[in-house]
Design a protein around this motif. Structure first.
Motif, PDB file in Angstrom:
ATOM      1  N   ILE A 124     -10.019 -12.268  12.960  1.00  0.00           N
ATOM      2  CA  ILE A 124      -9.326 -11.694  11.803  1.00  0.00           C
ATOM      3  C   ILE A 124      -9.751 -10.238  11.562  1.00  0.00           C
ATOM      4  N   GLY A 125     -10.803  -9.779  12.209  1.00  0.00           N
ATOM      5  CA  GLY A 125     -11.347  -8.438  11.966  1.00  0.00           C
ATOM      6  C   GLY A 125     -10.413  -7.338  12.422  1.00  0.00           C
ATOM      7  N   THR A 126     -10.566  -6.198  11.753  1.00  0.00           N
ATOM      8  CA  THR A 126      -9.654  -5.089  12.059  1.00  0.00           C
ATOM      9  C   THR A 126      -9.975  -4.442  13.397  1.00  0.00           C
ATOM     10  N   ALA A 127     -11.208  -4.607  13.883  1.00  0.00           N
ATOM     11  CA  ALA A 127     -11.592  -3.946  15.131  1.00  0.00           C
ATOM     12  C   ALA A 127     -11.854  -4.972  16.221  1.00  0.00           C
ATOM     13  N   TYR A 128     -11.224  -6.127  16.092  1.00  0.00           N
ATOM     14  CA  TYR A 128     -11.495  -7.233  17.010  1.00  0.00           C
ATOM     15  C   TYR A 128     -11.206  -6.838  18.455  1.00  0.00           C
ATOM     16  N   LYS A 129     -10.162  -6.019  18.646  1.00  0.00           N
ATOM     17  CA  LYS A 129      -9.773  -5.644  20.007  1.00  0.00           C
ATOM     18  C   LYS A 129     -10.851  -4.822  20.702  1.00  0.00           C
ATOM     19  N   SER A 130     -11.712  -4.195  19.906  1.00  0.00           N
ATOM     20  CA  SER A 130     -12.710  -3.307  20.511  1.00  0.00           C
ATOM     21  C   SER A 130     -14.052  -3.988  20.714  1.00  0.00           C
ATOM     22  N   ALA A 160     -14.256  -7.558   6.481  1.00  0.00           N
ATOM     23  CA  ALA A 160     -13.810  -7.802   7.846  1.00  0.00           C
ATOM     24  C   ALA A 160     -12.335  -7.484   8.002  1.00  0.00           C
ATOM     25  N   GLN A 161     -11.593  -7.864   7.015  1.00  0.00           N
ATOM     26  CA  GLN A 161     -10.149  -7.721   7.149  1.00  0.00           C
ATOM     27  C   GLN A 161      -9.638  -6.512   6.376  1.00  0.00           C
ATOM     28  N   SER A 162     -10.579  -5.884   5.670  1.00  0.00           N
ATOM     29  CA  SER A 162     -10.281  -4.665   4.943  1.00  0.00           C
ATOM     30  C   SER A 162      -9.176  -4.858   3.921  1.00  0.00           C
ATOM     31  N   CYS A 163      -9.345  -5.879   3.126  1.00  0.00           N
ATOM     32  CA  CYS A 163      -8.290  -6.217   2.181  1.00  0.00           C
ATOM     33  C   CYS A 163      -8.244  -5.222   1.027  1.00  0.00           C
ATOM     34  N   ASP A 164      -7.171  -4.483   0.945  1.00  0.00           N
ATOM     35  CA  ASP A 164      -7.055  -3.456  -0.089  1.00  0.00           C
ATOM     36  C   ASP A 164      -7.014  -4.040  -1.484  1.00  0.00           C
ATOM     37  N   CYS A 165      -6.248  -5.119  -1.635  1.00  0.00           N
ATOM     38  CA  CYS A 165      -6.060  -5.659  -2.972  1.00  0.00           C
ATOM     39  C   CYS A 165      -7.370  -6.152  -3.578  1.00  0.00           C
ATOM     40  N   PHE A 166      -8.198  -6.725  -2.708  1.00  0.00           N
ATOM     41  CA  PHE A 166      -9.519  -7.168  -3.137  1.00  0.00           C
ATOM     42  C   PHE A 166     -10.264  -6.009  -3.775  1.00  0.00           C
TER      43      PHE A 166
END
Lengths: 366, 611
Positions: free
Chosen positions: B522-528, B382-388
């Motif tokens: 928290i999602g990266t595309a929440y605005k859409s 959801a948050q596209s965590c790179d480190c994960f």
């Protein structure tokens, strides 16, 4: 001789055969034009009619008169040729036509007959005299070579050759010794390269192309290739009257004149050609018989030479159409479209018949 | 009677000899005639027919192409052209002068027509003007008796009513090349155009039809005398495509002035309902014959309008690839549904540092002020965590990631029935050794974990992956030709989902993650996000440049301030509706900026349009 005895005497059946062959020519011309009388067939009919009239006229003239005047006619013909050479317009590189305002003619075709007539008179006149070479060979050769050279100059190689070889036949018949012919033949062969240089470029190329007929089929050998296709595709019985594809779609050039034979071969096949040959053969045999019945040497030697010339024309024409000799431009006697040749043959046959009609006349005392 | 009577005998003998000579010559001639007319007759008959019969081909009518609702996408339109039958320039000029009374001929064109006359094909009518308008045609035909040398010919021309909208999918026609003619000699005789692109090329055989023949009798000059026989041509088959032209129009408008691609695929049967590549071109131009200049601009355009980016564009999948990485991890028991990984916004390895996309010098990871937190798989998506995913990839190892990627169709052709499909690339250790000649670094595994580095895929592949996630691993093949029921033909992908069942229990986790990415704050595309339909998706932002340490020290330059070709690619994959998915899409905007700000809104508009 009055007109009735002429009508009675004249060999109508023989004339009928001549008209038969001419009519075949008319039929072919009708076919070539796509089943139309114009532009050739109708003209040809008129020429045949004129020819037959001239034949009757020539046949009704006493052979004595022909004998007496043959030298004058000869020189008159030479005169015509000279006029033609110097005054007439060039048509496709050659000056053959003499324009006489109401009609035009080819003096060379007329000359063909009268050279033979002149040589016949010459040999007739010397037959009682010495056998020396000057009289026997040189003078007549001069009589022969003058017109041959002039016609060759036109240039009309075909007619020149026909005239030349017809003259040689007269020599042969007049009894010139075989060894002379042999010697002349060898001499002729040796001088070939010299003669070659006298030929025009197009004549040379024709002979070269004749030797290699498979090459350049769209260019120099186009005529002969298409002509062979016409003949060959005709097969045994031909495609039928008016059905020739090669001629109707104008693949064969000059088909109304020099190549009319290929149209015959295409539409009537080998059978048609054979029939024509038979009629020709009957005409020639009959003519020779007629000649031999004559009591004077002049008529005989003229007649047989004339028939030989007639045969030679047929042979050269057919040989050229079938591709066994080079294309030299000789029409098929009595068939090809063309007035001068047609009329000259009719006149020739007329003189031949005159020799028969007046066969009892002796010419020695003239 | 005669003084020398033997002279007559001599004459007789010589006449006879002459006769023999003639006989020999005649025999020769007859022999020749027998040879020509009897022996070789058949051969000459053939030659005579060859002379006279000319075979002309009748061009077949090309099949039409329609969309899934039967709207025609490629049709054949009647065109008229005016020709002139003249033998020389003087006649031509006269004809042109007469013609100009009825239709407009511009002076420069006229001059060119006259000048080009020498090049004309002998015995063939000379072309004056093509594509006549209807009023021109009627004006000429009404006055045809005044201009006898002018003829009008009608023909068919391919028309694409929707122009650029689906150019890449439908394709266009062009004259056959010399090589094609060599392979298929009939093309050289037909004077037709062949398919050059897309479906026109792929279905060339089916669309073209079979030419008819006219046996014509021609004369020595090549003019037609009559028609002997005619065999009509056979029409080409019509083709129905799975795309929906209304959707195509929408997709094309969404990509207007952008470079990129959108693919929309039915998750249940693999039908491609939308496929757009931008910028596009007008396929009608190719028929009408356009100038070399136009061609050069098309060819040299850096945005490659002639490339179908949907299948031929190979892009780093970016964060969209995280779905695959997570699937791989779950399947290989590297991580459990509820276990978590401790993430920092900056990950240091011995040769370089890896940053999370959200890393900011002062604040660190935006979600955790203390620069670290525990992240669960769902949240990571959801948050596209790179480190994960850096950590996760390191744990899985590149070969296992590659195996999963390949299972989902990345790195090989999907087998869609359009030509020009590219495979993309799934790197492995052995691949690198073979092609680059160096050994694999663990850093590269980590980069691959976030969909960057060597790994590339095509937009279609991404859409297919999304569809598989959405339909819970049901085997589908992308297809675009609705008439092609023969699915067994699809050899390329036969092995594709052998192991999909292994992943079956993990798809819901991914789907939930994708749901959160769009519908949780928290999602990266929440605005859409949309209230109807509710869709799920994953954004991706692909760096095309290296961000230096100094830049990070100061401030990362935002995309809009960078030159165009250094801006990030924006990606989005998604499906809708969330419950009972129907459509999966992939959106790629080249150098568009971030996936969440550029690609996701477009995706939202698409879903709104479709559902």
């Amino acid at each position: 001789m009055n007109i009735f005895s002429l009508v009675y005497k004249i060999n109508w059946l023989f004339i009928f055969l001549l008209i038969l062959v001419s009519s075949l020519g008319v039929g072919l011309l009708y076919s070539i034009a796509g089943g139309e009388w114009n532009p050739w067939a109708l003209n040809q009919i008129i020429r045949i009619l004129i020819g037959v009239l001239l034949l009757l006229f020539a046949a009704s003239i006493n052979i004595k008169i022909w004998y007496k005047n043959s030298y004058y006619i000869y020189f008159f013909c030479i005169f015509l040729i000279l006029i033609t050479l110097f005054f007439s317009r060039e048509i496709s590189g050659a000056t053959r036509w003499l324009d006489l305002y109401f009609f035009s003619m080819q003096p060379a075709e007329i000359l063909k007959i009268f050279v033979i007539l002149t040589l016949a008179k010459y040999f007739h006149s010397i037959k009682l005299q010495s056998f020396d070479i000057k009289h026997r060979i040189l003078f007549p050769l001069l009589i022969l070579l003058l017109p041959v050279t002039l016609v060759f100059k036109q240039p009309d190689l075909g007619t020149a050759l026909i005239i030349f070889f017809s003259g040689i036949v007269v020599f042969f018949l007049a009894g010139v010794k075989a060894k002379v012919f042999l010697g002349a033949g060898i001499l002729g062969t040796i001088s070939m390269p010299v003669l070659w240089s006298f030929l025009k470029d197009y004549q040379k190329s024709r002979i070269i192309n004749f030797l290699d007929q498979q090459s350049d089929v769209l260019g120099a050998n186009y005529h002969i290739t298409q002509s062979k296709i016409s003949l060959g595709s005709g097969g045994l019985f031909g495609k039928g009257f008016l059905q020739g594809t090669q001629s109707h779609l104008s693949f064969v050039p000059e088909m109304q004149t020099d190549f009319i034979f290929s149209v015959l071969g295409e539409e009537f096949g080998f059978f048609g050609i054979f029939m024509l040959f038979i009629i020709y053969a009957i005409i020639m045999f009959w003519a020779i018989r007629i000649c031999l019945n004559s009591r004077n040497y002049f008529s005989k030697i003229f007649g047989i030479s004339f028939i030989s010339s007639f045969f030679l024309s047929i042979f050269v024409n057919v040989g050229m159409v079938t591709g066994i000799i080079p294309v030299v431009g000789v029409p098929l006697p009595l068939c090809s479209y063309g007035g001068s040749a047609m009329i000259s043959y009719f006149i020739g046959f007329g003189i031949l018949l005159s020799g028969y009609n007046f066969r009892d006349n002796k010419l020695e005392n003239i | 009677m005669y003084k020398y009577p033997n002279l007559d005998k001599l004459l007789l003998r010589r006449t006879f000899l002459l006769g023999v000579g003639k006989g020999i010559l005649l025999t020769g001639v007859l022999g020749r005639l027998i040879y020509l007319q009897i022996v070789k007759s058949n051969q000459y008959k053939l030659l005579a027919n060859k002379n006279r019969i000319s075979l002309r081909l009748l061009n077949p009518i090309r099949g039409k192409i329609s969309d899934r609702n039967g709207k025609l996408l490629a049709i054949n339109q009647n065109t008229f052209r005016v020709l002139c039958v003249v033998d020389n320039k003087i006649e031509l000029k006269k004809a042109l002068f007469n013609l100009s009374k009825f239709i407009f001929l511009n002076n420069i064109e006229t001059q060119k027509i006259v000048n080009d006359f020498e090049k004309k094909n002998k015995n063939m009518p000379y072309l004056i003007k093509e594509n006549l308008k209807w009023n021109e045609v009627s004006s000429i035909s009404a006055n045809s008796f005044l201009i006898p040398t002018i003829i009008i010919e009608s023909g068919l021309q391919r028309k694409y009513p929707f122009k650029q909208t689906s150019a890449h999918t439908i394709g266009y026609l062009g004259p056959p090349t010399n090589n094609e003619i060599k392979k298929e000699p009939i093309l050289g005789l037909m004077n037709i155009n062949v398919g050059r692109f897309g479906m026109e090329e792929h279905l060339e055989k089916r669309l073209r039809g079979i030419p008819g023949t006219r046996h014509l009798e021609v004369n020595a000059h090549g003019r037609i005398v009559r028609e002997i026989r005619k065999e009509n041509s056979k029409k080409g088959n019509n083709v129905k495509l799975s795309i929906d032209i209304e959707l195509q129009k929408k997709l094309y408008s969404l990509l207007k002035d952008k470079s990129g691609s959108i693919v929309a695929i039915n998750v249940n049967n693999g039908e491609v309902i939308g496929m757009v590549s931008s910028p596009s071109f007008d396929p009608n131009f190719f028929n009408q014959g356009f100038s070399t200049e136009d061609w050069k601009t098309l060819i040299n355009d850096p945005l490659a309008p002639l490339v179908n980016k949907s299948i031929s564009g190979e892009y780093s999948p970016g964060s969209t690839f995280k779905t695959i990485v997570l699937l791989s991890a779950l399947k290989n028991n590297i991580i459990k549904k509820n276990s978590s990984i401790l993430c920092t916004s900056k990950l240091e390895t011995k040769d370089r540092s890896f940053y999370c996309w959200c890393h900011k010098k002062k604040t660190g990871c935006y979600a955790a002020r203390n620069h670290q937190r525990n992240v669960r798989p769902k949240l990571a998506i959801a948050q596209s965590c790179d480190c994960f995913f850096y950590e996760l990839a390191k744990k899985i190892g590149i070969n296992k990631i590659a195996e999963t990627a390949k299972t989902f169709g990345i790195g090989k052709k999907t087998g869609i029935d359009i030509r020009g499909e590219k495979t993309g690339l799934v790197p492995t250790k052995s691949w690198k050794r073979k092609n680059i000649g160096k050994s694999w670094h663990v850093g590269e595994t980590m980069i691959t974990g976030v969909g960057q580095g060597y790994i590339t895929s095509t937009p279609l592949q991404l859409a297919l992956v999304t569809a598989l996630i959405a339909n819970n691993g049901k085997k589908i093949f992308p297809k675009i030709n609705l008439d092609d029921f023969n699915l067994e033909k699809n050899v390329i992908n036969d092995d594709m989902d052998e192991h999909h069942s292994d992943y079956e229990e993990y798809f819901p986790i991914i789907r939930e993650g994708m749901y959160d990415a769009v519908n949780k704050h928290i999602g990266t595309a929440y605005k859409s996000r949309l209230s109807k339909p509710i869709f799920a998706g994953k954004t991706g932002t692909v760096q095309v440049r290296v961000i230096t340490e100094e830049e990070r020290e100061t401030e990362i330059i935002p995309n809009r301030e960078l030159p165009f070709e250094q801006r990030d690619h924006a990606l989005f994959i998604g499906f809708a509706p969330y419950k009972n998915p129907k459509v999966a899409i992939s959106v790629i905007i080249e150098h568009g900026g971030s996936g969440s700000s550029q690609a996701a809104p477009i995706a939202a508009k698409i879903f709104k349009k479709i559902i």
